[in-house]
Design a protein around this motif. Structure first.
Motif, short mmCIF file in Angstrom:
data_model
loop_
_atom_site.label_atom_id
_atom_site.label_comp_id
_atom_site.label_asym_id
_atom_site.label_seq_id
_atom_site.Cartn_x
_atom_site.Cartn_y
_atom_site.Cartn_z
N GLY A 306 0.79 -1.23 0.00
CA GLY A 306 0.00 0.00 0.00
C GLY A 306 0.81 1.27 0.00
N LEU A 307 2.11 1.17 -0.37
CA LEU A 307 2.96 2.37 -0.36
C LEU A 307 2.77 3.22 -1.60
CD1 LEU A 307 6.24 0.85 1.10
CD2 LEU A 307 4.62 2.36 2.25
N LEU A 308 2.42 2.58 -2.73
CA LEU A 308 2.13 3.35 -3.93
C LEU A 308 1.27 2.53 -4.86
CD1 LEU A 308 5.13 3.67 -6.46
CD2 LEU A 308 4.61 1.63 -5.12
N SER A 309 0.68 3.21 -5.84
CA SER A 309 -0.07 2.52 -6.89
C SER A 309 0.44 3.01 -8.23
CB SER A 309 -1.57 2.80 -6.76
OG SER A 309 -1.85 4.16 -7.04
N ILE A 310 0.40 2.12 -9.23
CA ILE A 310 0.89 2.46 -10.56
C ILE A 310 -0.24 2.24 -11.56
CG2 ILE A 310 2.61 1.98 -12.35
CD1 ILE A 310 4.39 0.81 -10.14
N GLY A 311 -0.72 3.34 -12.12
CA GLY A 311 -1.74 3.29 -13.16
C GLY A 311 -1.33 4.22 -14.27
N THR A 312 -2.21 5.15 -14.61
CA THR A 312 -1.81 6.19 -15.56
C THR A 312 -0.81 7.14 -14.93
OG1 THR A 312 -3.70 7.53 -14.90
CG2 THR A 312 -4.00 6.08 -16.82
N GLN A 313 -0.76 7.14 -13.62
CA GLN A 313 0.21 7.92 -12.85
C GLN A 313 0.79 7.06 -11.75
OE1 GLN A 313 0.86 10.93 -14.73
NE2 GLN A 313 0.93 11.88 -12.71
N VAL A 314 2.01 7.37 -11.36
CA VAL A 314 2.61 6.75 -10.18
C VAL A 314 2.23 7.61 -8.98
CG1 VAL A 314 4.74 6.03 -9.06
CG2 VAL A 314 4.53 5.88 -11.55
N VAL A 315 1.49 7.02 -8.03
CA VAL A 315 0.96 7.79 -6.91
C VAL A 315 1.41 7.17 -5.60
CG1 VAL A 315 -1.11 8.66 -5.77
CG2 VAL A 315 -1.08 8.39 -8.27
N PHE A 316 2.14 7.95 -4.79
CA PHE A 316 2.51 7.48 -3.45
C PHE A 316 1.30 7.60 -2.51
CE2 PHE A 316 6.82 8.16 -4.99
CZ PHE A 316 7.52 7.11 -4.37
N ARG A 317 1.29 6.70 -1.54
CA ARG A 317 0.19 6.73 -0.56
C ARG A 317 0.07 8.10 0.09
NH1 ARG A 317 -3.20 4.75 2.83
NH2 ARG A 317 -3.04 4.80 5.09
N HIS A 318 1.21 8.74 0.34
CA HIS A 318 1.22 10.05 0.99
C HIS A 318 2.56 10.69 0.68
CE1 HIS A 318 1.25 13.08 4.22
NE2 HIS A 318 -0.06 12.95 4.21
N PRO A 319 2.64 12.03 0.62
CA PRO A 319 3.94 12.67 0.40
C PRO A 319 5.02 12.25 1.38
CG PRO A 319 2.18 14.27 0.14
CD PRO A 319 1.54 13.01 0.64
N LEU A 320 4.62 11.86 2.61
CA LEU A 320 5.62 11.42 3.57
C LEU A 320 6.27 10.11 3.15
CD1 LEU A 320 3.93 12.24 7.01
CD2 LEU A 320 5.84 13.42 5.91
N VAL A 321 5.58 9.30 2.35
CA VAL A 321 6.19 8.08 1.82
C VAL A 321 7.32 8.46 0.86
CG1 VAL A 321 5.83 5.96 0.53
CG2 VAL A 321 4.05 6.79 2.08
N ARG A 322 7.02 9.42 -0.02
CA ARG A 322 8.06 9.87 -0.96
C ARG A 322 9.30 10.37 -0.22
NH1 ARG A 322 7.87 11.68 -6.18
NH2 ARG A 322 5.60 11.86 -6.19
#
Length: 923
Positions: A306-322
């Motif tokens: 659940g740290l990130l998802s990859i679809g049309t965009q790479v999306v982190f669960r939260h900016p703090l994960v990045r």
């Protein structure tokens, strides 16, 4: 798509949901507005925005977000907002089209002024919103690059009567966002916190341990979801607890770092690639991953956790994960990833490639430094000064050769100065000075130091630096030496009595430079001021007159207009040439508006407003003063509120004027702006003379005229001092002031100079020539554009006639003066005239309000411009609002004044008793 656990962040936000529903309704109805959602990381800002956009039925929604790694790259977030809307670009006025097109690299042209860019974005969003209600959502606004922040916050502060809403989510309220409506998110209640916590539990938890987690989380939803994943019941039972000395965002980030460490190495590297390249482009991420031999299976563990998802965009669960991913990596791991990203980007985005190459460099790298230098030039061409400064600063760190390093440090310092980062600029200048000896670089370094000092304190400490720079240029470039001498002269004039270097020293130094060539308008201006200061009016006035004429008649480069028209206007004031002053003020304002030099606009508007005030056109001055105040607030410029003070003084609003004079005086002393002190003291003298408080007027005039620098405000103060001194029986003081005044008027043959000198001499005369002097004053001043001075001449003449018991003639002059003062809106002078008229045997009634008194300040500004024939688009550009807002206010104006066309509006405003009547008496 929401990441796992995201929906639980909605718990406990019912009040905010209801507020956003009401906000949607208001925006849909055409009451555009902006909101700031503020709160710590994990508090639920992004989740609330998710709900807000999902509930925005019937709206077009554009969503963008700031990223910490891109905070210095040019207008990245602005691209995210505007790119989907550019089909409407051709509907904007040409200057706005050009600003956006250049900023986005769609065409070449002069770099757009930041306020023009903001106006263009407002125009684009407003145009789109007229077709379909529009909401713009900007997440993580604390990481906006400066270009995007300036443009988007400009829109937020100026959105008006259109179905357009803009929402910022931020951890902290930056200066640009202050003043906007704010929704502050705090921790959930204990009951709601327990609901969220239970949703994250996969096994029963002891009640006391659950209570401890709720307490430790302080109601932060993300903490409630993440703490149970890394903290065991046993550890809590054993006394484990996170100490208060660690900030909650750091606690949450450390939780994510621990989770990341348990992932496979390939997955950690893939996460680091995604964290280092925040565009969220999955194709680019996989290309970089391929360069490092990482396959698609590496993503599975990160998605499963659940740290990130990859679809049309790479999306982190939260900016703090990045940030957790990036901070957990070693420097060598980061460089490896940045190198792979630079290779993957290739030639498709040279600026992003250059940035990654720079981050990948372990030491000096000339090729990477050259790439950054090229990127800086491209950023400057698009108006990205802050981005150019960041590129150049990094290029300095990558440069080994001392000469090249100094050259780049100087270029970076110049960009930092233009971006307003003065401390960074000075640090880079120190680096530039460490290189091998170079006369030109040394001169440019000294010049930049002086320009920074001038920007910080309006000249008080800048003059010696600028003088040293000018002298260095004398042996290198004579033309440049003259230009820098003129900069030093302007700084000395602005610093006035607060300068660290007398204006005489500037004039003495400038004489050598001005003697080499004096054909071009700025050169004539330098020579004219130099002669005036060093040799006096006899030789200085003729050259200054030629300079003023050259500025009016010659074709000038835009930079010359912006830099020197105000100084040429100052010279026109010294020459008592009201027509030239008006002409130069109009040209400066038009130049700034047409070319988008909005950073210079407050000066242009203050100059034009001053001319309007002396012409008795107080409503027009009010419109300019209000707009100048808006622009000054937007730019953060420290300019004294000249127009605001002048307006309050001419209207005779004692309390308002006194307050703003006191405040502006403190600010002027802090900035070292001596010319403002003299202006403010002159203004106080006018205020007190209008109210008949002659002792106070004399004291203010004395303070202003004690400033021996060459400036028109001192000359005007001498006039006020003569009137106040004669009224308080201090004839010797008045005679000395008249002697000083004649030094400024006797070589000027203008109607203003002759008329004002005659008026002052009449106050001191006690012989058969007194009436001739008053008649000369009235006659000469009536032929000028300074109608307020003509009215004051009639008032003084009427007062003298009344004291001579010639009441019939006194009433005629006083009646004329009263009609003019009431028409101008100069209430205190009108009241003083009314009292004199009463003493002369005629009762004068107070003026009734005119039609425009029904209008709000904004409506007056729009109505006046519309009556002059300006289109809605032109009015919008002048007032920094959208054309839709202009249309909305103009419809209200038409309804209030019962008109249906702009022609009728113009005639209606002419009926307003506060429209300038002019002096039409020819008796």
């Amino acid at each position: 798509m929401l990441l796992p656990g995201r929906s639980e962040l909605f718990v406990g936000r019912r009040a905010e949901f209801a507020m956003f529903d009401r906000w949607h309704d208001a925006v849909r109805a055409g009451r555009g507005s902006a909101l700031v959602v503020r709160g710590e990381p994990g508090i639920g800002k992004s989740a609330l925005l998710d709900h807000m956009t999902a509930a925005a039925a019937g709206f077009q929604v554009v969503r963008a977000g700031g990223v910490e790694a891109e905070v210095e790259l040019p207008t990245g977030v602005l691209h995210q907002v505007c790119a989907p809307l550019l089909a409407a670009l051709d509907q904007l006025p040409a200057p706005q089209q050009d600003a956006l097109a250049v900023a986005f690299g769609l065409r070449r042209g002069p770099a757009p002024d930041r306020l023009m860019l903001g106006l263009a974005v407002l125009g684009l969003l407003s145009e789109v919103a007229t077709r379909n209600p529009l909401i713009c959502v900007v997440d993580d606004a604390q990481w906006l690059d400066s270009g995007s922040a300036q443009a988007l916050t400009f829109v937020a502060h100026h959105v008006g009567a259109e179905p357009l809403g803009i929402v910022f989510a931020t951890r902290r309220t930056c200066d640009d966002l202050r003043g906007l409506p704010e929704v502050a998110l705090t921790g959930l209640s204990r009951g709601d916190a327990r609901v969220v916590l239970r949703s994250a539990l996969h096994a029963p938890l002891d009640e006391s341990v659950m209570e401890r987690i709720v307490t430790e989380s302080r109601g932060n939803p993300l903490a409630l979801l993440e703490l149970p994943k890394t903290v065991t019941a046993a550890s809590f039972a054993g006394g484990f607890g996170l100490t208060d000395s660690v900030a909650l965002p750091d606690r949450i980030e450390s939780i994510f770092r621990r989770r990341i460490r348990f992932l496979p190495p390939a997955t950690q590297t893939l996460l680091l690639i995604a964290a280092a390249e925040p565009t969220g482009d999955p194709a680019l991420m996989w290309q970089a991953a391929e360069c490092l031999g990482i396959d698609v299976l590496a993503a599975s563990a990160a998605e499963a956790d659940g740290l990130l998802s990859i679809g049309t965009q790479v999306v982190f669960r939260h900016p703090l994960v990045r940030s957790a991913v990036y901070s957990a990596a070693s420097p060598s791991q980061r460089r490896t990833v940045h190198r792979a990203l630079a290779e993957a980007i290739g030639s498709q985005d040279p600026d992003r490639r250059a940035w990654h190459r720079a981050q990948a460099a372990a030491g000096c790298d000339e090729e990477a430094a050259l790439d950054l230098e090229r990127s800086a030039h491209r950023a400057l061409a698009r108006g990205g000064v802050a981005a150019a400064a960041a590129f150049l600063e990094r290029s300095v760190a990558l440069t080994a050769a001392p000469a090249a390093r100094s050259k780049r440090a100087l270029a970076a310092a110049r960009a930092k100065q233009q971006a307003g980062a003065y401390d960074s600029a000075l640090h880079l200048l120190a680096l530039a000075e460490r290189g091998p000896a170079d006369k030109l670089r040394a001169a440019n370094t000294e010049l930049l130091r002086g320009q920074i000092a001038f920007a910080r304190r309006f000249g008080s400490g800048a003059v010696p630096m600028l003088l040293r720079a000018a002298r260095r240029f004398e042996s290198i470039d004579a033309s440049r030496a003259r230009d820098v001498h003129l900069q030093a002269l302007a700084a000395a004039l602005l610093a006035g009595r607060l300068s660290d270097c007398g204006i005489g020293a500037v004039a003495q130094s400038a004489r050598r430079a001005s003697a080499t060539r004096a054909r071009h308008a700025p050169d004539l201006l330098l020579e004219g001021f130099t002669r005036l200061i060093a040799e006096g009016p006899r030789t200085g006035v003729p050259v200054l007159r030629r300079a003023v004429t050259a500025f009016i008649e010659d074709d000038l480069a835009p930079e010359e207009e912006w830099h020197w028209l105000w100084l040429a206007g100052h010279a026109a004031g010294l020459l008592w040439d009201d027509k030239a002053w008006q002409s130069l003020a109009i040209r400066l304002l038009r130049s700034c508006e047409e070319r988008g030099a909005l950073s210079m606009l407050p000066v242009a508007m203050a100059t034009r407003a001053g001319a309007h005030l002396f012409a008795g056109e107080l409503q027009k001055a009010e419109s300019l003063a209000a707009t100048a105040a808006d622009v000054t607030a937007m730019t953060g410029a420290g300019l004294a509120p000249y127009a605001e003070v002048g307006l309050a003084v001419f209207r005779g609003r004692d309390t308002e004027a006194t307050a703003v004079i006191h405040s502006a005086t403190r600010d002027a002393i802090t900035r070292g702006e001596g010319v403002a002190l003299t202006f403010l003291q002159w203004a106080a003298a006018v205020l007190h003379n209008g109210a008949g408080h002659y002792a106070q007027a004399l004291e203010s005039a004395r303070q202003a005229s004690a400033d021996t620098h060459v400036q028109r405000f001192r000359n005007w103060a001498l006039v006020e001092g003569i009137e106040a001194a004669t009224r308080t029986g201090q004839q010797d003081t008045a005679h000395q002031a008249l002697k000083d005044l004649r030094e400024t008027t006797r070589f000027c043959s203008t109607d203003w100079a002759v008329g004002i000198e005659a008026r002052c001499r009449a106050l001191l005369a006690d012989d058969p020539h007194t009436e001739d002097l008053y008649r000369t004053a009235v006659g000469r001043l009536r032929r000028t554009g300074v109608h307020t001075e003509a009215a004051r001449a009639r008032l003084l003449y009427g007062e003298w006639l009344r004291r001579k018991r010639r009441h019939v003639q006194a009433r005629h002059q006083l009646r004329q003066a009263l009609e003019m003062f009431t028409g101008f809106g100069m209430d205190s002078f009108a009241e003083r005239t009314r009292s004199e008229l009463s003493a002369a045997g005629e009762r004068a009634h107070a003026q009734r309000p005119g039609p425009s008194e029904q209008l709000t300040s904004q409506e007056k500004r729009i109505a006046l411009l519309a009556a002059e024939g300006a289109t809605n688009a032109a009015i919008a550009s002048r007032l920094f609002i959208s054309a839709n807002t202009v249309d909305y206010h103009l419809r209200k104006v038409f309804k209030k004044l019962d008109v249906t066309t702009r022609t009728q509006l113009a005639w209606r405003l002419l009926q307003d008793d506060r429209t300038v009547p002019g002096d039409t008496d020819h008796s």
